[in-house]
Design a protein around this motif. Structure first.
Motif, PDB file in Angstrom:
ATOM      1  N   VAL A   1       6.093   6.873  -9.390  1.00 37.67           N
ATOM      2  CA  VAL A   1       4.963   6.039  -8.981  1.00 37.67           C
ATOM      3  C   VAL A   1       5.426   4.954  -8.003  1.00 37.67           C
ATOM      4  O   VAL A   1       6.505   4.376  -8.174  1.00 37.67           O
ATOM      5  CB  VAL A   1       4.306   5.364 -10.207  1.00 37.67           C
ATOM      6  CG1 VAL A   1       3.146   4.478  -9.789  1.00 37.67           C
ATOM      7  CG2 VAL A   1       3.845   6.407 -11.207  1.00 37.67           C
ATOM      8  N   THR A   2       4.613   4.702  -6.998  1.00 38.96           N
ATOM      9  CA  THR A   2       4.830   3.575  -6.088  1.00 38.96           C
ATOM     10  C   THR A   2       3.767   2.530  -6.398  1.00 38.96           C
ATOM     11  O   THR A   2       2.571   2.781  -6.236  1.00 38.96           O
ATOM     12  CB  THR A   2       4.719   4.012  -4.620  1.00 38.96           C
ATOM     13  OG1 THR A   2       5.626   5.078  -4.364  1.00 38.96           O
ATOM     14  CG2 THR A   2       5.041   2.846  -3.685  1.00 38.96           C
TER      15      THR A   2
ATOM     16  N   ALA B   1       0.052  10.047   1.175  1.00 36.27           N
ATOM     17  CA  ALA B   1      -0.828   9.851   2.328  1.00 36.27           C
ATOM     18  C   ALA B   1      -2.161   9.220   1.942  1.00 36.27           C
ATOM     19  O   ALA B   1      -2.802   8.546   2.751  1.00 36.27           O
ATOM     20  CB  ALA B   1      -1.066  11.176   3.036  1.00 36.27           C
ATOM     21  N   ILE B   2      -2.598   9.442   0.720  1.00 35.52           N
ATOM     22  CA  ILE B   2      -3.769   8.780   0.167  1.00 35.52           C
ATOM     23  C   ILE B   2      -3.343   8.137  -1.146  1.00 35.52           C
ATOM     24  O   ILE B   2      -2.603   8.740  -1.926  1.00 35.52           O
ATOM     25  CB  ILE B   2      -4.919   9.776  -0.099  1.00 35.52           C
ATOM     26  CG1 ILE B   2      -5.353  10.456   1.201  1.00 35.52           C
ATOM     27  CG2 ILE B   2      -6.117   9.083  -0.736  1.00 35.52           C
ATOM     28  CD1 ILE B   2      -6.424  11.527   1.021  1.00 35.52           C
ATOM     29  N   GLY B   3      -3.757   6.906  -1.370  1.00 36.90           N
ATOM     30  CA  GLY B   3      -3.424   6.210  -2.610  1.00 36.90           C
ATOM     31  C   GLY B   3      -4.644   6.063  -3.497  1.00 36.90           C
ATOM     32  O   GLY B   3      -5.728   6.579  -3.192  1.00 36.90           O
ATOM     33  N   LEU B   4      -4.455   5.350  -4.592  1.00 33.48           N
ATOM     34  CA  LEU B   4      -5.547   5.094  -5.534  1.00 33.48           C
ATOM     35  C   LEU B   4      -5.741   3.592  -5.684  1.00 33.48           C
ATOM     36  O   LEU B   4      -4.847   2.885  -6.150  1.00 33.48           O
ATOM     37  CB  LEU B   4      -5.233   5.706  -6.901  1.00 33.48           C
ATOM     38  CG  LEU B   4      -6.239   5.409  -8.023  1.00 33.48           C
ATOM     39  CD1 LEU B   4      -7.609   5.994  -7.694  1.00 33.48           C
ATOM     40  CD2 LEU B   4      -5.736   5.948  -9.363  1.00 33.48           C
TER      41      LEU B   4
ATOM     42  N   MET C   1      -1.110  11.787  -5.608  1.00 37.71           N
ATOM     43  CA  MET C   1      -1.535  10.468  -5.127  1.00 37.71           C
ATOM     44  C   MET C   1      -0.833   9.425  -5.991  1.00 37.71           C
ATOM     45  O   MET C   1      -1.399   8.901  -6.948  1.00 37.71           O
ATOM     46  CB  MET C   1      -3.059  10.303  -5.201  1.00 37.71           C
ATOM     47  CG  MET C   1      -3.794  11.129  -4.173  1.00 37.71           C
ATOM     48  SD  MET C   1      -5.515  10.584  -3.890  1.00 37.71           S
ATOM     49  CE  MET C   1      -6.168  10.496  -5.533  1.00 37.71           C
ATOM     50  N   THR C   2       0.396   9.146  -5.642  1.00 35.33           N
ATOM     51  CA  THR C   2       1.273   8.337  -6.501  1.00 35.33           C
ATOM     52  C   THR C   2       1.352   6.879  -6.076  1.00 35.33           C
ATOM     53  O   THR C   2       2.088   6.098  -6.681  1.00 35.33           O
ATOM     54  CB  THR C   2       2.684   8.933  -6.501  1.00 35.33           C
ATOM     55  OG1 THR C   2       3.157   9.037  -5.137  1.00 35.33           O
ATOM     56  CG2 THR C   2       2.685  10.317  -7.137  1.00 35.33           C
ATOM     57  N   PHE C   3       0.601   6.509  -5.039  1.00 34.77           N
ATOM     58  CA  PHE C   3       0.592   5.133  -4.529  1.00 34.77           C
ATOM     59  C   PHE C   3      -0.573   4.390  -5.176  1.00 34.77           C
ATOM     60  O   PHE C   3      -1.734   4.603  -4.836  1.00 34.77           O
ATOM     61  CB  PHE C   3       0.450   5.184  -3.007  1.00 34.77           C
ATOM     62  CG  PHE C   3       0.482   3.849  -2.317  1.00 34.77           C
ATOM     63  CD1 PHE C   3       1.339   2.834  -2.716  1.00 34.77           C
ATOM     64  CD2 PHE C   3      -0.342   3.613  -1.213  1.00 34.77           C
ATOM     65  CE1 PHE C   3       1.376   1.615  -2.047  1.00 34.77           C
ATOM     66  CE2 PHE C   3      -0.316   2.411  -0.536  1.00 34.77           C
ATOM     67  CZ  PHE C   3       0.555   1.412  -0.964  1.00 34.77           C
ATOM     68  N   LEU C   4      -0.265   3.527  -6.150  1.00 33.86           N
ATOM     69  CA  LEU C   4      -1.280   2.802  -6.909  1.00 33.86           C
ATOM     70  C   LEU C   4      -1.388   1.369  -6.422  1.00 33.86           C
ATOM     71  O   LEU C   4      -0.373   0.672  -6.290  1.00 33.86           O
ATOM     72  CB  LEU C   4      -0.939   2.811  -8.403  1.00 33.86           C
ATOM     73  CG  LEU C   4      -0.712   4.175  -9.056  1.00 33.86           C
ATOM     74  CD1 LEU C   4      -0.434   4.001 -10.549  1.00 33.86           C
ATOM     75  CD2 LEU C   4      -1.890   5.112  -8.831  1.00 33.86           C
TER      76      LEU C   4
END
Length: 332
Positions: A80-81, A13-16, A45-48
């Motif tokens: 990781v995405t 829901a929250i990325g980096l 937070m696996t959306f990079l």
């Protein structure tokens, strides 16, 4: 960490946002940057988010950010995405971007990104900025070929207008539009956001913390390194800065009553706007990764969202989002 859908792609829901680890916001410590990515993954937070050009405006050089991510996720790729971008090759003398959206360059850039990221597939591949000399249908056709070849799972666009978005989606389904969106950047609300929701395209909100202004960490340009982007950002200059900080103070009062930091309120506001909006706050420090992740647990009521909307109306922020040269490259 809860998840959200960007088209057919499930992400945290929250990325980096990883750009600041390579450029724009002063020097970064490589070890701390990698530790920040690791902590982000540990917190779900696996959306990079990256780009092949992150590093090009610093001594780091083209591709630095992707190489950093490739190193950080070694042994953890399955959890990781990865989102990255192509289309910006550098800077011209007038301060605008040098763009190339061609299918031939898309293929070349994708291969280079895969090598730097040390992976065989990119989960979400964006066109960073559109070269308006080329039909969007031709550009999207080239990106779709990367999906067919198995090098990319989903495609998206960044900073385009509604017409471009609709034409692109009609050519090949888009998972996401990445665009600036925050309490201090509301330009997407009249047309772009409704179009995304209508078409089933997720909105990835970059600079959701107003490039630091919504966290209260930057109230003056003094002390920032000479190469910090905010020295040229119109919203941080002169009277613009004074007026914008007055708006921030309103949010700060709201945050104190809500028992959260102003940055967490800014992220929670985006999360409450729609379930298909995913903010990607950027940082290169572990402590801010932890603060940002905790924003997922700050639940705002509809009344609180309306109160924040009224505290910072869409036309209240002073100054353009970018210097003139960069503004010219936006398909707006």
């Amino acid at each position: 960490m809860k998840t959200r859908m960007l088209g057919g792609l499930e992400v945290s829901a929250i990325g980096l946002g990883c750009m600041g680890m390579s450029q724009n916001y002063g020097p970064a410590d490589r070890g701390e940057s990698i530790a920040s990515i690791h902590r982000s993954l540990d917190l779900g937070m696996t959306f990079l988010d990256s780009s092949d050009m992150y590093g090009v405006s610093s001594v780091s050089g083209m591709g630095h950010n992707e190489e950093l991510i490739g190193e950080a996720i070694a042994g953890r790729r399955d959890g990781v995405t990865i989102a990255t971008k192509f289309g910006i090759k550098g800077w011209s003398k007038d301060g605008s971007f040098v763009l190339d959206s061609s299918p031939a360059y898309a293929k070349q850039a994708c291969e280079a990104s895969l090598r730097r990221l040390k992976t065989d597939v990119i989960d979400l591949y964006y066109l960073h900025r559109r070269d308006r000399s080329m039909p969007i249908e031709e550009i999207i056709g080239g990106m779709a070929e990367l999906v067919t070849e198995g090098k990319v799972r989903h495609i998206g666009l960044s900073e385009v207008n509604e017409d471009t978005l609709r034409r692109a989606h009609a050519t090949y389904p888009l998972a996401a539009l990445e665009s600036e969106y925050s309490l201090f950047a509301r330009h997407n609300e009249p047309a772009i956001l409704p179009a995304c929701l209508e078409l089933g395209i997720g909105l990835v909100a970059f600079s959701p913390l107003g490039r630091g202004m919504l966290t209260g960490t930057v109230r003056t340009l003094e002390g920032l390194s000479d190469d910090d982007y905010r020295h040229t950002d119109p919203r941080f200059q002169g009277d613009n800065l004074v007026r914008n900080l007055a708006l921030f103070d309103r949010i700060q009062d709201f945050a104190k009553e809500a028992g959260a930091t102003t940055g967490q309120i800014a992220l929670a506001w985006l999360l409450a706007k729609n379930e298909h909006i995913v903010p990607i706050p950027g940082t290169k420090r572990v402590r801010y990764v932890e603060e940002n992740a905790a924003a997922a647990d700050v639940a705002l009521t509809a009344a609180q969202v309306g109160e924040l909307d009224a505290l910072v109306p869409g036309d209240a922020v002073s100054g353009d989002r970018y210097p003139e040269g960069i503004m010219r490259t936006i398909d707006a």
